[in-house]
Design a protein around this motif. Structure first.
Motif, PDB file in Angstrom:
ATOM      1  N   ASN A   6      25.652  25.858  47.163  1.00 28.05           N
ATOM      2  CA  ASN A   6      25.211  26.839  48.153  1.00 28.05           C
ATOM      3  C   ASN A   6      26.398  27.279  49.004  1.00 28.05           C
ATOM      4  O   ASN A   6      27.026  26.462  49.682  1.00 28.05           O
ATOM      5  CB  ASN A   6      24.127  26.221  49.038  1.00 28.05           C
ATOM      6  CG  ASN A   6      23.540  27.216  50.010  1.00 28.05           C
ATOM      7  OD1 ASN A   6      23.734  28.427  49.876  1.00 28.05           O
ATOM      8  ND2 ASN A   6      22.832  26.720  51.005  1.00 28.05           N
ATOM      9  N   ALA A   7      26.698  28.590  48.955  1.00 31.77           N
ATOM     10  CA  ALA A   7      27.817  29.113  49.719  1.00 31.77           C
ATOM     11  C   ALA A   7      27.410  30.361  50.479  1.00 31.77           C
ATOM     12  O   ALA A   7      26.475  31.070  50.090  1.00 31.77           O
ATOM     13  CB  ALA A   7      28.988  29.421  48.794  1.00 31.77           C
ATOM     14  N   THR A   8      28.145  30.651  51.540  1.00 30.58           N
ATOM     15  CA  THR A   8      27.872  31.844  52.336  1.00 30.58           C
ATOM     16  C   THR A   8      28.865  32.963  52.052  1.00 30.58           C
ATOM     17  O   THR A   8      28.698  34.077  52.550  1.00 30.58           O
ATOM     18  CB  THR A   8      27.932  31.499  53.832  1.00 30.58           C
ATOM     19  OG1 THR A   8      29.209  30.922  54.136  1.00 30.58           O
ATOM     20  CG2 THR A   8      26.842  30.498  54.194  1.00 30.58           C
ATOM     21  N   GLY A   9      29.895  32.682  51.261  1.00 27.23           N
ATOM     22  CA  GLY A   9      30.930  33.656  50.988  1.00 27.23           C
ATOM     23  C   GLY A   9      31.066  33.990  49.516  1.00 27.23           C
ATOM     24  O   GLY A   9      30.082  33.983  48.762  1.00 27.23           O
ATOM     25  N   ASP A  10      32.306  34.251  49.071  1.00 26.98           N
ATOM     26  CA  ASP A  10      32.595  34.768  47.740  1.00 26.98           C
ATOM     27  C   ASP A  10      33.202  33.693  46.831  1.00 26.98           C
ATOM     28  O   ASP A  10      33.714  32.682  47.296  1.00 26.98           O
ATOM     29  CB  ASP A  10      33.576  35.937  47.840  1.00 26.98           C
ATOM     30  CG  ASP A  10      33.072  37.050  48.759  1.00 26.98           C
ATOM     31  OD1 ASP A  10      31.838  37.153  48.926  1.00 26.98           O
ATOM     32  OD2 ASP A  10      33.911  37.780  49.308  1.00 26.98           O
ATOM     33  N   TYR A  11      33.155  33.981  45.525  1.00 18.83           N
ATOM     34  CA  TYR A  11      33.704  33.112  44.482  1.00 18.83           C
ATOM     35  C   TYR A  11      32.994  31.749  44.482  1.00 18.83           C
ATOM     36  O   TYR A  11      33.488  30.754  45.021  1.00 18.83           O
ATOM     37  CB  TYR A  11      35.219  32.946  44.623  1.00 18.83           C
ATOM     38  CG  TYR A  11      35.956  34.257  44.500  1.00 18.83           C
ATOM     39  CD1 TYR A  11      36.121  34.858  43.254  1.00 18.83           C
ATOM     40  CD2 TYR A  11      36.446  34.921  45.622  1.00 18.83           C
ATOM     41  CE1 TYR A  11      36.764  36.084  43.130  1.00 18.83           C
ATOM     42  CE2 TYR A  11      37.091  36.142  45.515  1.00 18.83           C
ATOM     43  CZ  TYR A  11      37.243  36.717  44.257  1.00 18.83           C
ATOM     44  OH  TYR A  11      37.878  37.931  44.150  1.00 18.83           O
ATOM     45  N   VAL A  12      31.839  31.776  43.840  1.00 18.60           N
ATOM     46  CA  VAL A  12      30.951  30.613  43.831  1.00 18.60           C
ATOM     47  C   VAL A  12      30.459  30.390  42.404  1.00 18.60           C
ATOM     48  O   VAL A  12      30.058  31.342  41.725  1.00 18.60           O
ATOM     49  CB  VAL A  12      29.744  30.836  44.765  1.00 18.60           C
ATOM     50  CG1 VAL A  12      28.878  29.589  44.830  1.00 18.60           C
ATOM     51  CG2 VAL A  12      30.207  31.270  46.156  1.00 18.60           C
ATOM     52  N   GLY A  13      30.469  29.139  41.934  1.00 20.84           N
ATOM     53  CA  GLY A  13      29.976  28.859  40.590  1.00 20.84           C
ATOM     54  C   GLY A  13      29.452  27.450  40.442  1.00 20.84           C
ATOM     55  O   GLY A  13      29.839  26.546  41.184  1.00 20.84           O
ATOM     56  N   GLY A  14      28.580  27.261  39.470  1.00 19.23           N
ATOM     57  CA  GLY A  14      28.058  25.934  39.190  1.00 19.23           C
ATOM     58  C   GLY A  14      29.133  24.973  38.739  1.00 19.23           C
ATOM     59  O   GLY A  14      29.034  23.768  38.944  1.00 19.23           O
ATOM     60  N   ILE A  15      30.200  25.496  38.125  1.00 26.69           N
ATOM     61  CA  ILE A  15      31.366  24.690  37.748  1.00 26.69           C
ATOM     62  C   ILE A  15      32.506  24.907  38.735  1.00 26.69           C
ATOM     63  O   ILE A  15      33.019  23.969  39.322  1.00 26.69           O
ATOM     64  CB  ILE A  15      31.836  25.038  36.327  1.00 26.69           C
ATOM     65  CG1 ILE A  15      30.726  24.738  35.308  1.00 26.69           C
ATOM     66  CG2 ILE A  15      33.109  24.266  35.990  1.00 26.69           C
ATOM     67  CD1 ILE A  15      30.396  23.290  35.117  1.00 26.69           C
TER      68      ILE A  15
END
Length: 457
Positions: free
Chosen positions: A166-175
Motif C-alpha cells: 500500500n503506497a500513497t505515491g508512484d512506482y509501486v509493485g507487488g515485487i
C-alpha cells in the motif's frame, strides 16, 4: 552492533528484539562490510527508527567484491518502521554498489514494513539478488514501494504470496516499485497492490520474462497494469501471464499486462479471467494487454480470454487501447466483453499507425460511438505509403457490437478516406451482429465512411 567489518559472519539466531534508533539500524548490525554473511535467523523483531537505512537484520550492506549474503530469514510478527525515511527493508535497508556481492536465499514471513520512499518486504534498495521469497508481508510507503524491494537492479527466482502493498505515491509493485535492469522467473499469488501512478501487480516500472501473476488486485490512478505499470522490455521466446485478477485505474493508461509500453518485443503475453476497469469519465487508453503501445518493436502472441475490459472511457481495445507501433500479429481476444464510451475495438481502440494482421476477436463490444470489430477508430491523418502508414489485413472478427453511432464490423470510423485500400486494407473477415438505434451509421465495413466499403476486398 553498529558497524561490522571482516571476513565472515555466520550461524546466528536473533529472537525477540525491540530496538529504537535513528540511522543505520538492524537487529544484527546497523552497517556491515564483511565478505560473507550466512545463516542468519530472526524472529519477533521489532524496530522503530527515525532515519534511513533501516533493516530487520542489517541496515546497510557495504559491498565486498565476490561476497554474498545468503540463507537469511526474518519472520513471526516482526515490524520494521521508520515512516518518514528512505531505504527501509524487512531484511536489509539498502545494498548497492558492487554487483559482484550477491544476496540469495532471503526469506521474509509474517512481517510489517513501513517507511517513506524505497521500502520493501526484503530490501529498500537491492542490487543483484536472487531466490527471494516473501509470504504474508505488509508493506507501506510513499514512492518506490514493493513486496520484495523498493528499487534497484536485476532479480531472479522471486516469489511473493498473501501480501498487501500500500503506497500513497508512484512506482509501486507487488515485487518492486522500479527495476532498472532485467528480471526473470517471478511469481506472485494473492496480493493486493495500491498506489498512485506507475502501479503494477508485480512492477511499477520494469521489464522481464517468465512472469506469473495469480489472484492479484491492483489499484492506481495513471499507468496501472496487472504486471507492469510501465513495461520497458520483454524477452523473446518466454512468457508473461496473469490470471484471475482485478486491475483498476481511475484515470489513464490501464492494461491487463501493462498500462503503457514502448518496447514489448518477444515475450508472449497472456491474460486469463481478469477484470480491467477505468471508470472515470476522463479516462483514456484502456486495453486487455496494454493501455497504450507506442514503440518500434513487433508485438506477437498477445492473448486475452474469458475477461472483461470496461470503463466510461475513450480508446478501449481488446489488445490495446491505443496503438502507434510497427507490427501487431497473432493477437487473440476470446470470450471477452469490452465496454467504453468512444473508439472501442475488438483488437485496437484507436489505431494510429503500424501493421495489424493475423489477429482474431470473438467478443462483445458496447459503447456510444466509433465501435469496430477490429478497430474502433483509424487515425489516418496525413497517411502516405511511407509516413503515418497503417495496414490491416487477414484479421477475423466474430463479435457482437452494441452502440449508437459509427458501429462497424471492421472499423467504427476513420479520420480520412482510406489511402490505397486495395494495398493496405484487404483480406479481412467479418461475421458480426450489430445493435444500434441509428442503422444509417452501421456497416459491416467502416460505419463512418460507408462510401469506402466498396474498396474493401
Amino acid at each position: 552492533i553498529s558497524n561490522a567489518e571482516g571476513e565472515n559472519i555466520a550461524d546466528i539466531n536473533i529472537d525477540t528484539v525491540s530496538l529504537n534508533g535513528a540511522y543505520y539500524v538492524g537487529s544484527l548490525v546497523g552497517k556491515i562490510g564483511v565478505k560473507n554473511i550466512d545463516n542468519i535467523y530472526g524472529t519477533n523483531i521489532n524496530i522503530k527508527a527515525t532515519g534511513s537505512n533501516v533493516g530487520g537484520i542489517v541496515g546497510y550492506v557495504v559491498n565486498v567484491e565476490n561476497g554474498h549474503m545468503q540463507n537469511v530469514t526474518i519472520e513471526k510478527n516482526s515490524t520494521i518502521i521508520s515512516t518518514d525515511s528512505q531505504y527501509i527493508g524487512g531484511v536489509v535497508g539498502r545494498k548497492d554498489g558492487n554487483s559482484s556481492f550477491l544476496l540469495k536465499y532471503i526469506y521474509a514471513r509474517d512481517l510489517t514494513v513501513k517507511g517513506k520512499d524505497y521500502v520493501g518486504g526484503i530490501g529498500g534498495m537491492l542490487l543483484d539478488a536472487r531466490h527471494l521469497y516473501a509470504n504474508n508481508v505488509n508493506v507501506e510507503g510513499n514512492s518506490y514501494v514493493g513486496g520484495i524491494q523498493g528499487s534497484a537492479g536485476s532479480i531472479y527466482e522471486v516469489c511473493v504470496k498473501n501480501s498487501n502493498i500500500n503506497a500513497t505515491g508512484d512506482y509501486v509493485g507487488g515485487i518492486a516499485g522500479y527495476l532498472d535492469t532485467q528480471n526473470d522467473n517471478i511469481s506472485i499469488t494473492n496480493v493486493v497492490i495500491s498506489g498512485k501512478n506507475y502501479v503494477g501487480g508485480l512492477f511499477g516500472d520494469a521489464g522481464g520474462k517468465l512472469i506469473n501473476g495469480d489472484d492479484i488486485e491492483v489499484y492506481g490512478k495513471n499507468y496501472v497494469g496487472g504486471i507492469f505499470g510501465q513495461m520497458r522490455d520483454g524477452i523473446d521466446r518466454d512468457y508473461i501471464l496473469i490470471k484471475d485478477s482485478n486491475i483498476e485505474g481511475t484515470e489513464n493508461y490501464i492494461g491487463g499486462i501493462a498500462g503503457t509500453s514502448s518496447d514489448a518485443y518477444g515475450a508472449e503475453c497472456y491474460v486469463n479471467n481478469c477484470e480491467i476497469k477505468a471508470e472515470s469519465i476522463n479516462s483514456n487508453y484502456v486495453g486487455g494487454i496494454f493501455g497504450e503501445y507506442t514503440g518500434v518493436q513487433n508485438m506477437n502472441n498477445r492473448i486475452i480470454v474469458d475477461s472483461s475490459i470496461s470503463g466510461n472511457s475513450s480508446s478501449v481495445g481488446g489488445i490495446t487501447g491505443y496503438y502507434n507501433g510497427n507490427k501487431l500479429y497473432g493477437g487473440v481476444v476470446y470470450n471477452t466483453t469490452i465496454k467504453g464510451k468512444e473508439n472501442i475495438g475488438g483488437i485496437v481502440g484507436q489505431f494510429r499507425k503500424g501493421e495489424l494482421y493475423l489477429s482474431y476477436a470473438d467478443c462483445e463490444i458496447y459503447g456510444d460511438t466509433n465501435l469496430g470489430g477490429i478497430a474502433g477508430y483509424l487515425d489516418n491523418t496525413d497517411m502516405t505509403a511511407a509516413v503515418n502508414t497503417s495496414k490491416i489485413h487477414e484479421c477475423y472478427t466474430v463479435s457482437k457490437l452494441t452502440g449508437n453511432t459509427n458501429v462497424g464490423g471492421l472499423l467504427g470510423d476513420s479520420y480520412n478516406n482510406l489511402y490505397e485500400p486495395e494495398k493496405f486494407y484487404y483480406s479481412n473477415y467479418v461475421d458480426i451482429d450489430i445493435i444500434s438505434n441509428k442503422l444509417s451509421n452501421t456497416s459491416v465495413g467502416i460505419a463512418g465512411k460507408t462510401n469506402q466499403n466498396q474498396y474493401l476486398k
